[in-house]
Design a protein around this motif. Sequence first.
Motif, PDB file in Angstrom:
ATOM      1  N   LYS A 114      -2.031  64.285  51.318  1.00 37.69           N
ATOM      2  CA  LYS A 114      -2.286  65.822  50.626  1.00 37.69           C
ATOM      3  C   LYS A 114      -2.011  66.026  49.202  1.00 37.69           C
ATOM      4  CE  LYS A 114      -3.004  69.292  54.314  1.00 37.69           C
ATOM      5  NZ  LYS A 114      -2.879  68.405  55.521  1.00 37.69           N
ATOM      6  N   SER A 115      -0.597  65.346  48.986  1.00 41.39           N
ATOM      7  CA  SER A 115       0.171  65.405  47.748  1.00 41.39           C
ATOM      8  C   SER A 115      -0.796  64.547  46.906  1.00 41.39           C
ATOM      9  CB  SER A 115       1.528  64.611  48.030  1.00 41.39           C
ATOM     10  OG  SER A 115       1.920  64.338  46.676  1.00 41.39           O
ATOM     11  N   ALA A 132      -7.987  62.239  50.833  1.00 38.81           N
ATOM     12  CA  ALA A 132      -7.554  63.460  51.630  1.00 38.81           C
ATOM     13  C   ALA A 132      -6.446  63.174  52.613  1.00 38.81           C
ATOM     14  CB  ALA A 132      -8.825  64.062  52.021  1.00 38.81           C
ATOM     15  N   THR A 187       2.416  70.309  46.802  1.00 41.47           N
ATOM     16  CA  THR A 187       0.978  69.966  47.424  1.00 41.47           C
ATOM     17  C   THR A 187       0.092  70.980  46.872  1.00 41.47           C
ATOM     18  OG1 THR A 187       1.621  71.160  49.406  1.00 41.47           O
ATOM     19  CG2 THR A 187       1.821  68.635  49.259  1.00 41.47           C
TER      20      THR A 187
END
Lengths: 301, 298
Positions: free
Chosen positions: B54-55, B51, A3
Amino acid sequence: MTTALAPVRSPIALDGPPDPDLIRIRDLVYQVAGIFHPDSKLRLLQDRCGRRMKELKTLTFREYFEHLTIRPTRQTELVALLNEITIGETYFFRNQPQLDALQQIVIPKIIEAKSKLPLKRMRIWSAGCSTGEEPYTLSMVLLEESQRRLKGWTVEILATDLNERSLAHSKSAIYGNYSTRHLTAYYRQKYFTPNGEQLEVQQSVRNQIAFSRLNLSDDARMTFMKGLDVIFCCNVLIYFDLASKRRVIQHFFNNLLPHGYLFLGHSESLYGVNDDFRLVHLPGTTAYVKGERVQAGKQAL
Amino acid sequence: MTAASSKASLLSRIEDLRHIPTIPAVLGPLLRYLELPAEQLDVQKVTDMIAQDKSLAAQCLQMANSPLFGRWQKVDSLRAAIVGLGIQRVRDIALSCGVLNIIPGETQGIDPVVFWEHSLGVALVCRHFARKISYPDPGKAYLAGLLHDLGIIVNLWMLPKEFRGAYDLARNEGIPLHEAEQSRLGFTHCESGRLLANRWELASDLREVVSFHHSPPCSHEHASLIALVEISDLLCRMSGLNHGFIEKREVNLLEETSFNVLAEQCPGEKEFDWARLTFELDSYMDEVHALVHAIYRK
């Protein structure tokens, strides 16, 4: 899966968007010489223009574009740039996908096309062979095939160039580190003999090749090049104007047998030069074949 | 077991699509929202939706910073990316990231990343090619290219052993994957892709591309889109954006049925400079490898 924001290493990215005048130079080089620099090679073109610009004390691509297009010396400058572009292009095994395609696809197709003929002979022409690395590479690849697909075949490689000095170098068959840098240990050991710090091509490789001086614009002599299966003409036509280029390509078309192939240099194209040859895609490379191969009914396209 | 009953049994295993993942949760609503006319779209809402995942957000930013999407200056926020790139690009990127996240668990040693590299490559070539021949919807061409090989992922996921057999046959013989699938499984990824495309309720033109990109497209409603994908797929398979192996053959585009279909429907294609398009593929190749590897970096 991450991430975190890891930066992407971008092979294309220059320091910003490409200079529109560099793009104009790219398109000019493609239009005039038929050699294309994709975005991933723009930095290379930028460096090569940079060398010329340093010489001319020119600071911007815009100004350099003018040198190439409207100044009285534009022809000379274009040749100077093309020389920069093709510099260092001559070495053994220069275009591996092309050689793989020759071995895996083109040779089997030629064998099939000639299967009914009594004479098992293959003729390949390296047109504009420069200092000889190309014809010697072809000779080695064909020698490898001589115990396999080409068993019982006679192979002739014609290698021509305009430049006497290049031909003399070809015939001496001795090469330094730069030319031999892509040679695998296998080919180095099998086909070369050390000669001081350099390498000499062995006689078996030389025997298949006939070197001679030829001007591709010499119409009379060009008509004598007959019965060819494959022509390699890499980074040579880029120096010709459109009319001469058309004449040479028409000769190539006539010189080739109906199943014949024409290979040009990496990122070099015949677009806008000739409609008789058809572009074909081979794994990782392209070549041109004679138009008759396209089935009747589709030729209208 | 006869060939016919073997095919039927394999297909019935595929039809049990419970184990196939759905598109990541946020993508469905996002894509439906992005279908609205551009003037009705609220940038903040798009940012908020992306958003949530997250990834996905991180990957979108990575893609947004790639020259493949026309970005030359670094963007470090989603909002900046959306404002800078426009809604169409954001849609391409969001769907690409969503699709790239579908990775089967058991793959019998086949690296699924090559299929996504191929798909992303075909998507980019489709978009570029569509613009060059004035095809009316380059965005659609991009999506069609991205999704055309969905069936490969289905086969890899549902029939890993059998698919491995077909893949090895294709690689060893240097033949197209769909021909090897036909000979080993009795059907191709077009058929398995169709099942997933129906389940995902993809738009009818995309469903046709997934189902028919290896068969003559003339009779279908979206023939030119299918033809565009088929040709782009072929060009990628003959280059370094292939299925992970070299197809040992010669392709003459003039002899392809798809070429005729495109020539009839897109007049710009007749004079098209195929050599230049092929050279331009070189740029995509390096960039696609870099991008896909960045996304999969653990």
